[in-house]
Design a protein around this motif. Structure first.
Motif, mmCIF file in Angstrom:
data_model
loop_
_atom_site.group_PDB
_atom_site.id
_atom_site.type_symbol
_atom_site.label_atom_id
_atom_site.label_comp_id
_atom_site.label_asym_id
_atom_site.label_seq_id
_atom_site.Cartn_x
_atom_site.Cartn_y
_atom_site.Cartn_z
ATOM 1 N N ARG A 91 0.865 -1.185 0.000
ATOM 2 C CA ARG A 91 0.000 0.000 0.000
ATOM 3 C C ARG A 91 0.897 1.228 0.000
ATOM 4 N NH1 ARG A 91 -5.507 -1.043 1.487
ATOM 5 N NH2 ARG A 91 -5.848 -3.244 0.950
ATOM 6 N N GLY A 92 0.555 2.222 -0.809
ATOM 7 C CA GLY A 92 1.342 3.438 -0.858
ATOM 8 C C GLY A 92 0.456 4.670 -0.973
ATOM 9 N N ALA A 93 1.016 5.824 -0.684
ATOM 10 C CA ALA A 93 0.288 7.086 -0.761
ATOM 11 C C ALA A 93 1.238 8.172 -1.243
ATOM 12 C CB ALA A 93 -0.297 7.429 0.606
ATOM 13 N N LYS A 94 0.782 9.420 -1.224
ATOM 14 C CA LYS A 94 1.629 10.518 -1.675
ATOM 15 C C LYS A 94 2.608 10.972 -0.601
ATOM 16 C CE LYS A 94 -1.702 12.341 -5.027
ATOM 17 N NZ LYS A 94 -2.509 13.525 -5.422
ATOM 18 N N GLY A 95 2.173 10.953 0.655
ATOM 19 C CA GLY A 95 3.020 11.439 1.733
ATOM 20 C C GLY A 95 2.467 11.052 3.086
ATOM 21 N N ILE A 96 2.963 11.687 4.129
ATOM 22 C CA ILE A 96 2.576 11.340 5.486
ATOM 23 C C ILE A 96 1.112 11.657 5.767
ATOM 24 C CG2 ILE A 96 2.957 11.887 7.937
ATOM 25 C CD1 ILE A 96 5.128 10.134 6.691
ATOM 26 N N GLU A 97 0.665 12.797 5.328
ATOM 27 C CA GLU A 97 -0.680 13.238 5.708
ATOM 28 C C GLU A 97 -1.800 12.409 5.106
ATOM 29 O OE1 GLU A 97 -0.642 17.904 6.563
ATOM 30 O OE2 GLU A 97 0.020 17.408 4.524
ATOM 31 N N ALA A 141 12.832 -0.875 2.041
ATOM 32 C CA ALA A 141 12.151 0.331 2.523
ATOM 33 C C ALA A 141 12.242 0.477 4.034
ATOM 34 C CB ALA A 141 10.684 0.324 2.102
ATOM 35 N N VAL A 142 12.467 -0.621 4.749
ATOM 36 C CA VAL A 142 12.573 -0.549 6.211
ATOM 37 C C VAL A 142 13.780 0.294 6.616
ATOM 38 C CG1 VAL A 142 13.011 -1.904 8.301
ATOM 39 C CG2 VAL A 142 11.365 -2.715 6.599
ATOM 40 N N ALA A 143 14.894 0.115 5.922
ATOM 41 C CA ALA A 143 16.112 0.853 6.240
ATOM 42 C C ALA A 143 16.118 2.253 5.647
ATOM 43 C CB ALA A 143 17.338 0.089 5.742
ATOM 44 N N THR A 146 10.364 5.980 2.825
ATOM 45 C CA THR A 146 9.939 7.233 2.214
ATOM 46 C C THR A 146 8.594 7.649 2.799
ATOM 47 O OG1 THR A 146 8.770 6.104 0.427
ATOM 48 C CG2 THR A 146 11.101 6.624 0.068
ATOM 49 N N ALA A 147 8.261 8.911 2.652
ATOM 50 C CA ALA A 147 6.989 9.403 3.185
ATOM 51 C C ALA A 147 5.812 8.681 2.538
ATOM 52 C CB ALA A 147 6.878 10.906 2.959
ATOM 53 N N GLY A 148 5.895 8.457 1.236
ATOM 54 C CA GLY A 148 4.799 7.800 0.544
ATOM 55 C C GLY A 148 4.588 6.361 0.955
ATOM 56 N N ALA A 149 5.658 5.694 1.361
ATOM 57 C CA ALA A 149 5.582 4.280 1.747
ATOM 58 C C ALA A 149 5.627 4.100 3.263
ATOM 59 C CB ALA A 149 6.713 3.499 1.098
ATOM 60 N N ALA A 150 5.225 5.109 4.010
ATOM 61 C CA ALA A 150 5.342 5.074 5.470
ATOM 62 C C ALA A 150 4.596 3.898 6.080
ATOM 63 C CB ALA A 150 4.840 6.391 6.073
ATOM 64 N N THR A 151 3.377 3.682 5.661
ATOM 65 C CA THR A 151 2.573 2.591 6.219
ATOM 66 C C THR A 151 3.198 1.244 5.900
ATOM 67 O OG1 THR A 151 0.521 3.867 6.123
ATOM 68 C CG2 THR A 151 0.314 1.470 6.145
ATOM 69 N N TYR A 152 3.589 1.067 4.652
ATOM 70 C CA TYR A 152 4.199 -0.190 4.219
ATOM 71 C C TYR A 152 5.495 -0.458 4.969
ATOM 72 C CZ TYR A 152 6.662 -3.431 1.127
ATOM 73 O OH TYR A 152 7.374 -4.495 0.625
#
Length: 246
Positions: A91-97, A141-143, A146-152
């Protein structure tokens, strides 16, 4: 691969990585129990993977269902030597918000809860096996989240942390670390994390022949690495993050 034939459980067996891993173990002469959530899909995947592959249906997000699954497998196998956990999702998004709660809920269930359930239920089996192995697939991505992949990235980090705790359990229960110093046991079980940027299969190459897929890991490479876990000493493997990304 040295030793007697193994009995290995592959969770997430309906996807291309599950088919590749199941096929590799079956080709090496081992018994494979491949697990998926959809009956038709997991049966088709098992048929593609080989004659030694037994399809089973289970909702791995439900602890009671995983316990029923384990009972079925224990009734068919002398022991359970490995669990290769391939359940996850993206799952991805544009950023944190704009990270939606729905994405977190989905990944918490698929990436974290399934792993918690499977590792708890099969822990004693793997600890008792002379070559017990537990493995999951995580992300680079764990190390470098990115803001877009924060949840993942957060979900994968949680799954990694749990797996490393499983490794600590094996370490404590074996090699004299469980407190039984009078009769110490040589380390024979291990939990590891495979780290990839992303996985690649033949269908992706066919659909995008123009792409180079830099840094991607072919599912066949993942399968070979999973089989290879049983050729290496548990003490060297346990608690390791094994980078497969190029």
């Amino acid at each position: 691969m040295a030793g007697d034939p193994l009995s290995v459980v592959v969770t997430g067996g309906s996807n291309s990585s599950g088919i590749a891993v199941a096929s590799a173990f079956a080709a090496a002469g081992h018994q494979v129990f491949t697990v998926g959530s959809d009956d038709a899909r997991i049966k088709a995947a098992a048929a593609e993977a080989g004659d030694r592959v037994v399809p089973l249906v289970c909702d791995l997000s439900k602890l009671a269902s995983v316990r029923e699954l384990a009972s079925k497998i224990r009734g068919s196998a002398e022991r359970i030597d490995g669990v290769i956990h391939l359940v996850g999702g993206w799952r991805g998004a544009k950023g944190i918000e704009d990270q939606p709660d729905e994405d977190w809920d989905a990944l918490e269930q698929s990436a974290i809860t399934t792993l918690r359930n499977v590792s708890r239920v099969f822990y004693k089996d793997l600890e008792a096996s002379p070559r017990g192995r537990f493995a999951m697939v995580s992300s680079t991505a764990v190390a470098a989240p990115t803001a877009g992949a924060a949840t993942y990235a957060a979900a994968k980090a949680a799954a990694e942390t749990w797996t490393l705790a499983v490794a600590d359990g094996f370490r404590r229960d074996q090699a004299g670390n469980s407190g039984n110093t009078d009769e110490p046991t040589e380390q024979h079980s291990a939990a590891v994390v495979f780290v990839v940027k992303s996985l690649l299969d033949a269908a992706m190459r066919r659909e995008h022949p123009e792409r180079k897929f830099p840094g991607y890991t072919d599912v066949e490479e993942l399968a070979a690495a999973a089989v290879g876990l049983f050729d290496k000493p548990a003490a060297e493997l346990n608690g390791q993050r094994l980078l497969l990304a190029k």
